[in-house]
Design an enzyme around this catalytic site. Structure first.
Site, PDB file in Angstrom:
ATOM      1  N   SER A 126       1.012  -0.464  -0.190  1.00  0.00           N
ATOM      2  CA  SER A 126       0.179  -0.120  -0.357  1.00  0.00           C
ATOM      3  C   SER A 126       0.991   1.262   0.339  1.00  0.00           C
ATOM      4  CB  SER A 126      -1.026  -0.065   0.810  1.00  0.00           C
ATOM      5  OG  SER A 126      -1.229   1.702   1.422  1.00  0.00           O
ATOM      6  N   TYR A 151      -2.203  -0.029  10.549  1.00  0.00           N
ATOM      7  CA  TYR A 151      -2.754  -1.076   9.323  1.00  0.00           C
ATOM      8  C   TYR A 151      -1.695  -0.462   8.479  1.00  0.00           C
ATOM      9  CZ  TYR A 151      -3.826  -1.484   4.355  1.00  0.00           C
ATOM     10  OH  TYR A 151      -3.708  -1.589   2.873  1.00  0.00           O
ATOM     11  N   LYS A 155       1.915  -2.806   6.559  1.00  0.00           N
ATOM     12  CA  LYS A 155       2.083  -3.258   5.342  1.00  0.00           C
ATOM     13  C   LYS A 155       3.820  -3.236   5.149  1.00  0.00           C
ATOM     14  CE  LYS A 155      -1.583  -4.608   3.955  1.00  0.00           C
ATOM     15  NZ  LYS A 155      -2.195  -5.784   2.959  1.00  0.00           N
TER      16      LYS A 155
HETATM   17  C1  WQD Z   1     -10.310   9.763   0.718  1.00  0.00           C
HETATM   18  C2  WQD Z   1     -10.006  11.209   1.057  1.00  0.00           C
HETATM   19  C3  WQD Z   1      -9.928  11.943   3.606  1.00  0.00           C
HETATM   20  C4  WQD Z   1     -14.603  10.155   3.306  1.00  0.00           C
HETATM   21  C5  WQD Z   1      -6.808   4.608   1.607  1.00  0.00           C
HETATM   22  C6  WQD Z   1      -6.645   3.037   2.532  1.00  0.00           C
HETATM   23  C7  WQD Z   1      -5.430   2.986   2.830  1.00  0.00           C
HETATM   24  C8  WQD Z   1      -5.308   2.582   1.299  1.00  0.00           C
HETATM   25  C9  WQD Z   1      -5.061   4.051   0.503  1.00  0.00           C
HETATM   26  C10 WQD Z   1      -4.190   0.149   0.350  1.00  0.00           C
HETATM   27  C11 WQD Z   1      -8.935  11.526   2.367  1.00  0.00           C
HETATM   28  C12 WQD Z   1     -11.053  12.329   2.427  1.00  0.00           C
HETATM   29  C13 WQD Z   1     -12.638  10.008   3.184  1.00  0.00           C
HETATM   30  C14 WQD Z   1     -14.865  10.878   4.216  1.00  0.00           C
HETATM   31  C15 WQD Z   1     -13.939  12.594   3.070  1.00  0.00           C
HETATM   32  N1  WQD Z   1      -5.900   1.766   0.308  1.00  0.00           N
HETATM   33  N2  WQD Z   1     -12.700  11.714   2.901  1.00  0.00           N
HETATM   34  N3  WQD Z   1     -15.310  12.115   3.776  1.00  0.00           N
HETATM   35  O1  WQD Z   1      -7.406   7.228   3.391  1.00  0.00           O
HETATM   36  O2  WQD Z   1      -6.478   7.699   1.568  1.00  0.00           O
HETATM   37  O3  WQD Z   1      -6.660   6.042   2.404  1.00  0.00           O
HETATM   38  O4  WQD Z   1      -6.562   4.580   0.620  1.00  0.00           O
HETATM   39  O5  WQD Z   1      -4.746   0.019   1.061  1.00  0.00           O
HETATM   40  O6  WQD Z   1      -5.356   1.759   3.458  1.00  0.00           O
HETATM   41  O7  WQD Z   1      -7.284   3.529   3.613  1.00  0.00           O
HETATM   42  O8  WQD Z   1      -8.861   6.857   1.904  1.00  0.00           O
HETATM   43  O9  WQD Z   1     -11.112   6.836   1.106  1.00  0.00           O
HETATM   44  O10 WQD Z   1     -10.559   6.687   3.358  1.00  0.00           O
HETATM   45  O11 WQD Z   1     -10.528   8.601   2.082  1.00  0.00           O
HETATM   46  O12 WQD Z   1     -13.432  14.074   2.734  1.00  0.00           O
HETATM   47  O13 WQD Z   1     -16.279  10.800   4.901  1.00  0.00           O
HETATM   48  O14 WQD Z   1     -10.961  10.910   0.965  1.00  0.00           O
HETATM   49  O15 WQD Z   1     -10.040  12.670   3.594  1.00  0.00           O
HETATM   50  O16 WQD Z   1      -8.248  12.881   1.873  1.00  0.00           O
HETATM   51  P1  WQD Z   1      -7.729   6.966   2.045  1.00  0.00           P
HETATM   52  P2  WQD Z   1     -10.439   7.595   1.962  1.00  0.00           P
END
Ligand code: WQD
Length: 352
Positions: A126, A151, A155
């Site tokens: 990741s 998490y 990784k």
């Molecule tokens: C994306 C953006 C939030 C929800 C994920 C996985 C991680 C890795 C990469 C696999 C962020 C914003 C989200 C909401 C929001 N994948 N958001 N409102 O945190 O980039 O990481 O992908 O390994 O394990 O967790 O993904 O989709 O949670 O957030 O504003 O209700 O969307 O702040 O900037 P993230 P995400």
């Protein structure tokens, strides 16, 4: 046909990878205890490919159960290891659950690969291993910084374990694939992302808001030092991601690897802000979403996206789906999900 063991085959990326492997002539088997997935996802794989998928419903944290799969399938050419818990927030609340599950299962799989001299191993890693990068886009030599969550730490530790394993076991060649933000669904709408309980990731939150499962959502911060104040991410279609796994196995089969452990970034190479992703969904589906701007989410990386040239050049991998296609395919899946009660048991699934 070469046989590939896919652990976590009933999961989001695992199921899409089963489809891509089959379509590229591989024989596949799955190992998934359905602790965080539903067996019915394999029905979708079967509908798309016409192939029945054998799944070993075993706990990969149990060494004997894991070894039994290899003993029954001594012709396994490669293993693609997806099986892991991946909820960042849950990992902060329950770090020991994540260390136990994600690391014990990896250790058992590696022990079996060592004993049975499985030639190829592909690990689901990741972009979280980069932490908050100093410079973007990140390349594969961007230093791994402190993980932002347990998490992400599993990784990072997983990658380091495999690097040491590869150095000591010349009979197995490995690849680490660092995913950015997987999103979207198979164009048929027969398989897709099935969040357990409440979705954590942005795309399923958009689709559940659009269909009315959620009344709306919050954008976690618009005061970051980015072009529109919201975080920057690299959304990659799950089918593009799946194809990269097939390309990785084919690369290893062709013995094109220079070392026994290679690493590749799997992102679109495009940095997109949260607000831009929301606009892409609204413009491509014609649905206006209900959201408000709220405070920042602890642990969020401000901006990250991939330099994916290494995977393009060396794996001969080309991402095909646009951001709009990610959003429209995710929306199609959400709409069809309503009509597929088989998948719905997961909706009521409560995290243990
Ligand atoms: C994306 C953006 C939030 C929800 C994920 C996985 C991680 C890795 C990469 C696999 C962020 C914003 C989200 C909401 C929001 N994948 N958001 N409102 O945190 O980039 O990481 O992908 O390994 O394990 O967790 O993904 O989709 O949670 O957030 O504003 O209700 O969307 O702040 O900037 P993230 P995400």
């Amino acid at each position: 046909m070469k046989k590939i063991l896919v652990t976590g085959g009933s999961g989001y990326i695992g199921s899409h990878t089963l489809v891509d492997l089959i379509e590229n002539g591989f024989e596949v088997i799955s190992a998934d205890n359905n602790s965080r997935s539903t067996p019915s996802m394999l029905l979708g794989v079967e509908k798309i490919t016409g192939k029945k998928i054998k799944n070993y419903k075993v706990d990969l944290c149990n060494y004997d159960e894991t070894r039994a799969i290899f003993e029954e399938n001594i012709d396994i050419t490669g293993v693609i290891h997806f099986a892991a818990f991946k909820a960042v927030g849950e990992s902060v609340e329950k770090p020991m659950l994540y260390f136990q599950n994600n690391l014990s299962s990896l250790i058992n799989v590696l022990r079996c690969i060592e004993e049975f001299k499985t030639p190829y191993f592909v690990f689901s890693s990741s972009c979280t291993v980069y932490g908050n990068p100093d410079a973007i886009p990140v390349t594969e030599v961007t230093p791994r910084k402190n993980a932002e969550s347990p998490y992400g730490l599993t990784k990072q530790m997983g990658e380091q374990m495999i690097e040491a394993f590869a150095a000591a076991n010349s009979s197995t060649n490995s690849i680490l694939l660092r995913y950015f933000n997987p999103a979207g669904a198979h164009p048929t709408g027969l398989i897709g992302e099935l969040p357990i309980d409440k979705p954590q990731n942005l795309t399923p939150i958009l689709t559940q808001s659009a269909i009315g499962k959620m009344s709306g959502f919050t954008v976690f911060g618009d005061d970051y030092d980015t072009r529109d104040g919201s975080c920057i991410r690299d959304f990659i279609h799950v089918c593009d991601l799946a194809n990269a796994h097939t390309k990785a196995i084919q690369f290893l089969l062709a013995k094109k690897n220079n070392s026994s452990c290679e690493v590749f970034n799997l992102g679109s190479g495009n940095g997109v802000s949260v607000l831009e992703a929301i606009k892409s969904f609204e413009d491509s589906t014609g649905i206006k979403l209900n959201y408000k701007i709220g405070g920042r989410r602890p642990g969020d990386v401000i901006a990250i996206y991939a330099n994916n040239e290494k995977a393009r050049d060396i794996l001969e991998w080309t991402p095909k789906f646009s951001l709009d296609e990610i959003m429209t395919s995710a929306w199609k899946w959400e709409q069809l999900l309503e009509k597929m009660p088989v998948h719905l048991e997961l909706r009521t699934f409560k995290l243990n």
